[in-house]
Design a protein around this motif. Structure first.
Motif, PDB file in Angstrom:
ATOM      1  N   PRO A   8       7.951  -0.344  -1.099  1.00 36.52           N
ATOM      2  CA  PRO A   8       8.756  -1.610  -1.648  1.00 36.52           C
ATOM      3  C   PRO A   8       9.376  -1.152  -2.922  1.00 36.52           C
ATOM      4  CG  PRO A   8       6.385  -1.841  -1.901  1.00 36.52           C
ATOM      5  CD  PRO A   8       6.650  -0.404  -0.790  1.00 36.52           C
ATOM      6  N   GLU A   9       8.978  -0.032  -3.352  1.00 32.53           N
ATOM      7  CA  GLU A   9       9.654   0.458  -4.884  1.00 32.53           C
ATOM      8  C   GLU A   9      11.204   0.491  -4.692  1.00 32.53           C
ATOM      9  OE1 GLU A   9       9.342   1.436  -8.733  1.00 32.53           O
ATOM     10  OE2 GLU A   9       8.001   0.439  -7.566  1.00 32.53           O
ATOM     11  N   LYS A  42      17.931  -9.287 -13.620  1.00 30.77           N
ATOM     12  CA  LYS A  42      16.643  -8.971 -14.295  1.00 30.77           C
ATOM     13  C   LYS A  42      15.808  -9.824 -13.998  1.00 30.77           C
ATOM     14  CE  LYS A  42      14.556  -7.484 -18.068  1.00 30.77           C
ATOM     15  NZ  LYS A  42      13.357  -8.383 -17.878  1.00 30.77           N
ATOM     16  N   GLU A  43      16.201 -11.179 -13.789  1.00 33.02           N
ATOM     17  CA  GLU A  43      14.769 -11.891 -12.844  1.00 33.02           C
ATOM     18  C   GLU A  43      14.774 -11.563 -11.707  1.00 33.02           C
ATOM     19  OE1 GLU A  43      14.882 -16.598 -11.368  1.00 33.02           O
ATOM     20  OE2 GLU A  43      16.533 -15.900 -12.682  1.00 33.02           O
ATOM     21  N   ARG A  44      15.070 -10.975 -10.725  1.00 37.46           N
ATOM     22  CA  ARG A  44      14.924 -10.598  -9.436  1.00 37.46           C
ATOM     23  C   ARG A  44      14.064  -9.585  -9.627  1.00 37.46           C
ATOM     24  NH1 ARG A  44      20.192 -10.207  -5.852  1.00 37.46           N
ATOM     25  NH2 ARG A  44      18.558 -10.432  -3.913  1.00 37.46           N
ATOM     26  N   LEU A  45      14.500  -8.468 -10.725  1.00 38.08           N
ATOM     27  CA  LEU A  45      13.907  -7.230 -11.058  1.00 38.08           C
ATOM     28  C   LEU A  45      12.309  -7.496 -11.416  1.00 38.08           C
ATOM     29  CD1 LEU A  45      13.614  -4.011 -11.544  1.00 38.08           C
ATOM     30  CD2 LEU A  45      14.685  -4.491 -13.698  1.00 38.08           C
ATOM     31  N   ASP A  46      12.269  -8.554 -12.278  1.00 43.09           N
ATOM     32  CA  ASP A  46      10.824  -8.717 -12.599  1.00 43.09           C
ATOM     33  C   ASP A  46      10.088  -9.364 -11.617  1.00 43.09           C
ATOM     34  OD1 ASP A  46      11.619  -8.027 -15.177  1.00 43.09           O
ATOM     35  OD2 ASP A  46      12.063 -10.083 -16.080  1.00 43.09           O
ATOM     36  N   ASN A  47      10.787 -10.215 -10.700  1.00 49.32           N
ATOM     37  CA  ASN A  47       9.988 -10.827  -9.668  1.00 49.32           C
ATOM     38  C   ASN A  47       9.364  -9.738  -8.726  1.00 49.32           C
ATOM     39  OD1 ASN A  47      10.113 -13.153 -10.790  1.00 49.32           O
ATOM     40  ND2 ASN A  47      12.188 -14.027  -9.422  1.00 49.32           N
ATOM     41  N   ALA A  48      10.341  -8.600  -8.313  1.00 50.12           N
ATOM     42  CA  ALA A  48       9.954  -7.884  -7.436  1.00 50.12           C
ATOM     43  C   ALA A  48       8.775  -6.937  -7.917  1.00 50.12           C
ATOM     44  CB  ALA A  48      11.046  -6.906  -7.167  1.00 50.12           C
ATOM     45  N   ARG A  49       8.849  -6.465  -9.214  1.00 54.84           N
ATOM     46  CA  ARG A  49       7.682  -5.746  -9.822  1.00 54.84           C
ATOM     47  C   ARG A  49       6.265  -6.724  -9.769  1.00 54.84           C
ATOM     48  NH1 ARG A  49      11.240  -3.807 -15.500  1.00 54.84           N
ATOM     49  NH2 ARG A  49      11.853  -1.806 -14.128  1.00 54.84           N
ATOM     50  N   ALA A  50       6.297  -7.624 -10.186  1.00 58.56           N
ATOM     51  CA  ALA A  50       5.200  -8.550 -10.202  1.00 58.56           C
ATOM     52  C   ALA A  50       4.593  -8.730  -8.807  1.00 58.56           C
ATOM     53  CB  ALA A  50       5.732  -9.911 -10.813  1.00 58.56           C
ATOM     54  N   ARG A  51       5.565  -9.034  -7.720  1.00 55.53           N
ATOM     55  CA  ARG A  51       5.080  -9.049  -6.484  1.00 55.53           C
ATOM     56  C   ARG A  51       4.488  -7.673  -5.892  1.00 55.53           C
ATOM     57  NH1 ARG A  51       8.109 -11.839  -1.407  1.00 55.53           N
ATOM     58  NH2 ARG A  51       6.366 -11.575   0.208  1.00 55.53           N
ATOM     59  N   ILE A  52       4.894  -6.671  -6.174  1.00 51.39           N
ATOM     60  CA  ILE A  52       4.297  -5.464  -5.775  1.00 51.39           C
ATOM     61  C   ILE A  52       3.292  -5.028  -6.252  1.00 51.39           C
ATOM     62  CG2 ILE A  52       4.869  -2.786  -5.770  1.00 51.39           C
ATOM     63  CD1 ILE A  52       8.008  -3.523  -5.501  1.00 51.39           C
ATOM     64  N   ALA A  53       3.133  -5.326  -7.627  1.00 54.60           N
ATOM     65  CA  ALA A  53       1.859  -5.264  -8.524  1.00 54.60           C
ATOM     66  C   ALA A  53       0.602  -5.945  -7.943  1.00 54.60           C
ATOM     67  CB  ALA A  53       2.131  -5.360  -9.732  1.00 54.60           C
ATOM     68  N   LYS A  61       2.296   4.444  -3.506  1.00 59.45           N
ATOM     69  CA  LYS A  61       1.677   5.914  -3.568  1.00 59.45           C
ATOM     70  C   LYS A  61       1.499   6.301  -2.135  1.00 59.45           C
ATOM     71  CE  LYS A  61      -0.158   4.991  -8.288  1.00 59.45           C
ATOM     72  NZ  LYS A  61      -1.488   5.088  -8.878  1.00 59.45           N
ATOM     73  N   ASN A  62       1.626   5.625  -1.224  1.00 57.25           N
ATOM     74  CA  ASN A  62       1.390   6.143   0.000  1.00 57.25           C
ATOM     75  C   ASN A  62       2.276   6.835   0.775  1.00 57.25           C
ATOM     76  OD1 ASN A  62       0.547   6.138   2.925  1.00 57.25           O
ATOM     77  ND2 ASN A  62      -0.594   4.181   2.799  1.00 57.25           N
ATOM     78  N   PRO A  63       2.177   8.006   1.019  1.00 60.18           N
ATOM     79  CA  PRO A  63       3.091   8.969   1.594  1.00 60.18           C
ATOM     80  C   PRO A  63       3.819   8.489   3.015  1.00 60.18           C
ATOM     81  CG  PRO A  63       1.178   9.954   1.930  1.00 60.18           C
ATOM     82  CD  PRO A  63       0.930   8.832   1.020  1.00 60.18           C
TER      83      PRO A  63
END
Length: 213
Positions: A8-9, A42-53, A61-63
């Motif tokens: 998802p990164e 920027k809004e979508r970027l922040d949302n994606a980061r938050a959801r992944i976290a 980190k999973n290969p």
């Protein structure tokens, strides 16, 4: 993306590209966002980061989850080759705006030699010939453009303009109407209005005159 086996990164990387390269690393003015169909990057970027976290902290980190960059580059190699010809045609577009017709035509012909199957290059060359009133050459290029891509509005519009300049109004109308079906423009509407007026159809002349305003 996770369900499909992708890291998802990758979504974050895409939004970072949009934000830094296309929006210059800053959000546009508030008023510019009133009619957007998507949020600012920027809004979508922040949302994606938050959801992944929150939901997938270990997945990145999973290969076993891949970006498939090598496969993507392999599949898009042909697109990058074609892009080189479009960059040459872009130079032609700039020269055409400056009415440096011979130089513009040389760029379009170079693009045609590189990628003869691309309709826009033939359409642009036809536009130059039309501006120079070289009607036979314009028609040849525009016919080729339409043959390569019958759903591209521009060569239809230019073919209609060619017929109009030759005072072949009845022949201009179907080309212009098809261009309007594919992509409505005020230019096509204005030419349609004048063409219908020339053949004595006042109703359609008014209809398209209204569209051209």
């Amino acid at each position: 993306m996770v369900k499909a086996g992708y890291n998802p990164e990758g979504a974050v990387r895409l939004q970072e590209y949009f934000f830094t390269q296309l929006e210059g690393g800053k959000n546009p003015m508030w008023a510019e966002g009133l009619f957007r169909t998507h949020p600012f990057s920027k809004e979508r970027l922040d949302n994606a980061r938050a959801r992944i976290a929150q939901q997938y902290p270990d997945t990145v980190k999973n290969p076993n989850y891949t970006f498939n960059e090598a496969i993507f580059r392999q599949k898009t190699a042909r697109l990058r080759e074609v892009q080189k010809a479009y960059e040459i045609a872009d130079q032609g577009d700039k020269l055409l705006k400056e009415k440096r017709y011979d130089e513009a035509l040389a760029r379009y012909r170079e693009a045609e030699r590189m990628e003869p199957g691309q309709s826009p290059f033939h359409s642009s060359a036809g536009q130059v010939h039309l501006a120079q009133k070289n009607y036979a050459a314009a028609e040849e290029e525009l016919r080729k453009a339409i043959e390569l891509d019958g759903e591209f509005f521009e060569p239809r519009l230019l073919m209609g303009a060619l017929r109009y300049q030759q005072k072949e109004y009845r022949a201009a109308i179907p080309q212009l109407e098809r261009s309007m079906e594919l992509y409505p423009t005020k230019t096509a509407a204005a030419l349609l209005s004048k063409s219908y007026e020339a053949v004595g159809d006042a109703v359609n002349a008014k209809k398209y005159a209204d569209m051209a305003r």
